[in-house]
Design an enzyme around this catalytic site. Sequence first.
Site, PDB file in Angstrom:
ATOM      1  N   GLY A  14       0.906  -1.285   0.080  1.00 37.73           N
ATOM      2  CA  GLY A  14      -0.073  -0.035   0.006  1.00 37.73           C
ATOM      3  C   GLY A  14       0.878   1.218  -0.003  1.00 37.73           C
ATOM      4  O   GLY A  14       0.445   2.313   0.172  1.00 37.73           O
ATOM      5  N   MET A  88      -3.782  -7.208  -7.191  1.00 39.27           N
ATOM      6  CA  MET A  88      -3.006  -8.275  -7.816  1.00 39.27           C
ATOM      7  C   MET A  88      -4.034  -9.210  -8.403  1.00 39.27           C
ATOM      8  O   MET A  88      -3.783 -10.053  -8.740  1.00 39.27           O
ATOM      9  CB  MET A  88      -2.127  -9.031  -6.974  1.00 39.27           C
ATOM     10  CG  MET A  88      -0.708  -8.321  -6.887  1.00 39.27           C
ATOM     11  SD  MET A  88      -0.556  -7.449  -8.208  1.00 39.27           S
ATOM     12  CE  MET A  88       1.252  -6.837  -7.645  1.00 39.27           C
ATOM     13  N   LYS A  89      -5.408  -8.921  -8.444  1.00 40.26           N
ATOM     14  CA  LYS A  89      -6.410  -9.578  -9.056  1.00 40.26           C
ATOM     15  C   LYS A  89      -6.844  -8.931 -10.398  1.00 40.26           C
ATOM     16  O   LYS A  89      -6.911  -7.826 -10.482  1.00 40.26           O
ATOM     17  CB  LYS A  89      -7.555  -9.636  -8.046  1.00 40.26           C
ATOM     18  CG  LYS A  89      -8.747 -10.339  -8.268  1.00 40.26           C
ATOM     19  CD  LYS A  89      -8.575 -11.900  -7.935  1.00 40.26           C
ATOM     20  CE  LYS A  89      -9.895 -12.807  -8.617  1.00 40.26           C
ATOM     21  NZ  LYS A  89      -9.435 -14.000  -8.563  1.00 40.26           N
ATOM     22  N   ILE A  90      -7.313  -9.957 -11.432  1.00 42.69           N
ATOM     23  CA  ILE A  90      -7.558  -9.448 -12.646  1.00 42.69           C
ATOM     24  C   ILE A  90      -9.150  -8.786 -12.727  1.00 42.69           C
ATOM     25  O   ILE A  90      -9.901  -9.677 -11.958  1.00 42.69           O
ATOM     26  CB  ILE A  90      -7.419 -10.405 -13.640  1.00 42.69           C
ATOM     27  CG1 ILE A  90      -5.968 -10.362 -14.157  1.00 42.69           C
ATOM     28  CG2 ILE A  90      -8.137  -9.922 -15.050  1.00 42.69           C
ATOM     29  CD1 ILE A  90      -5.575 -11.603 -14.956  1.00 42.69           C
ATOM     30  N   ASN A 105      -4.756   2.216 -13.628  1.00 38.68           N
ATOM     31  CA  ASN A 105      -3.912   1.195 -12.805  1.00 38.68           C
ATOM     32  C   ASN A 105      -2.323   1.726 -13.169  1.00 38.68           C
ATOM     33  O   ASN A 105      -2.000   2.427 -14.096  1.00 38.68           O
ATOM     34  CB  ASN A 105      -3.890  -0.206 -13.915  1.00 38.68           C
ATOM     35  CG  ASN A 105      -3.155  -0.991 -13.125  1.00 38.68           C
ATOM     36  OD1 ASN A 105      -2.811  -1.406 -11.733  1.00 38.68           O
ATOM     37  ND2 ASN A 105      -2.143  -2.037 -13.940  1.00 38.68           N
ATOM     38  N   HIS A 107       1.776   0.131 -13.298  1.00 36.72           N
ATOM     39  CA  HIS A 107       2.470  -0.794 -13.509  1.00 36.72           C
ATOM     40  C   HIS A 107       3.792  -0.488 -13.501  1.00 36.72           C
ATOM     41  O   HIS A 107       4.252   0.394 -14.168  1.00 36.72           O
ATOM     42  CB  HIS A 107       1.826  -1.539 -14.913  1.00 36.72           C
ATOM     43  CG  HIS A 107       2.534  -2.860 -15.211  1.00 36.72           C
ATOM     44  ND1 HIS A 107       2.111  -4.009 -14.668  1.00 36.72           N
ATOM     45  CD2 HIS A 107       3.406  -3.222 -16.024  1.00 36.72           C
ATOM     46  CE1 HIS A 107       2.826  -4.832 -14.859  1.00 36.72           C
ATOM     47  NE2 HIS A 107       3.523  -4.480 -15.609  1.00 36.72           N
TER      48      HIS A 107
END
Length: 187
Positions: A14, A88-90, A105, A107
């Site tokens: 976080g 980390m979840k699609i 998002n 990345h």
Amino acid sequence: MVRKRTCVFISGYGSNLKNLIKNSRYQNFPIKISLVVCDNKNAKGLIHAKKNSIPYLIVDTRKRNFEHKILKKLKKYKISLICLAGYMKIISKKFIKNYGKKIINIHPSLLPKFKGLNTFKRVLKNEEKKTGCTVHFVNEKLDGGLKILQKSFFIDKNYNEEKLKEETQKLEYRAFSEAIIKIFRYS
Ligand code: GAR
């Protein structure tokens, strides 16, 4: 200025959430963090929601209706922007369609290079000279939506995974907030 009510999705440490909360204390920052969603009840990052009295929702992604639960909360809190910050979840196509508002998002690579997981390991293995981070809109393709901005730096020969992560994340903290300012500049 009416600040956009924003929900940040996290799974782990976080540190991006922490920085967004810090920047949203400035009156002219375009968003207010109104909700945190987390798919891991032990995530360290939840401490930032707790410390700042931000409501949070922990979801069990093994349950079939977990995205429905999230959508209900987003509606209740009138959320008009979702920031994925190490979630980390699609996100499913159905969720994107039903939510119908902006999802962004962050990345830790210069997309379209190194989509997906284990980014730092792959960047080093590939002997890249440069790396960085990307903030982009989320669509149904993994790490594939329209870019909002990227920041980059040169990789020193001595960098290991840990150092690469540290340097990338330093840039992420600036990139996420700058991207948010950029998308709301004219609204
Ligand atoms: C960040 O470096 C973010 O770019 C990455 O997870 C980290 C979360 O750190 N996201 C992805 O890899 C998404 N594919 P944080 O929990 O300390 O903000």
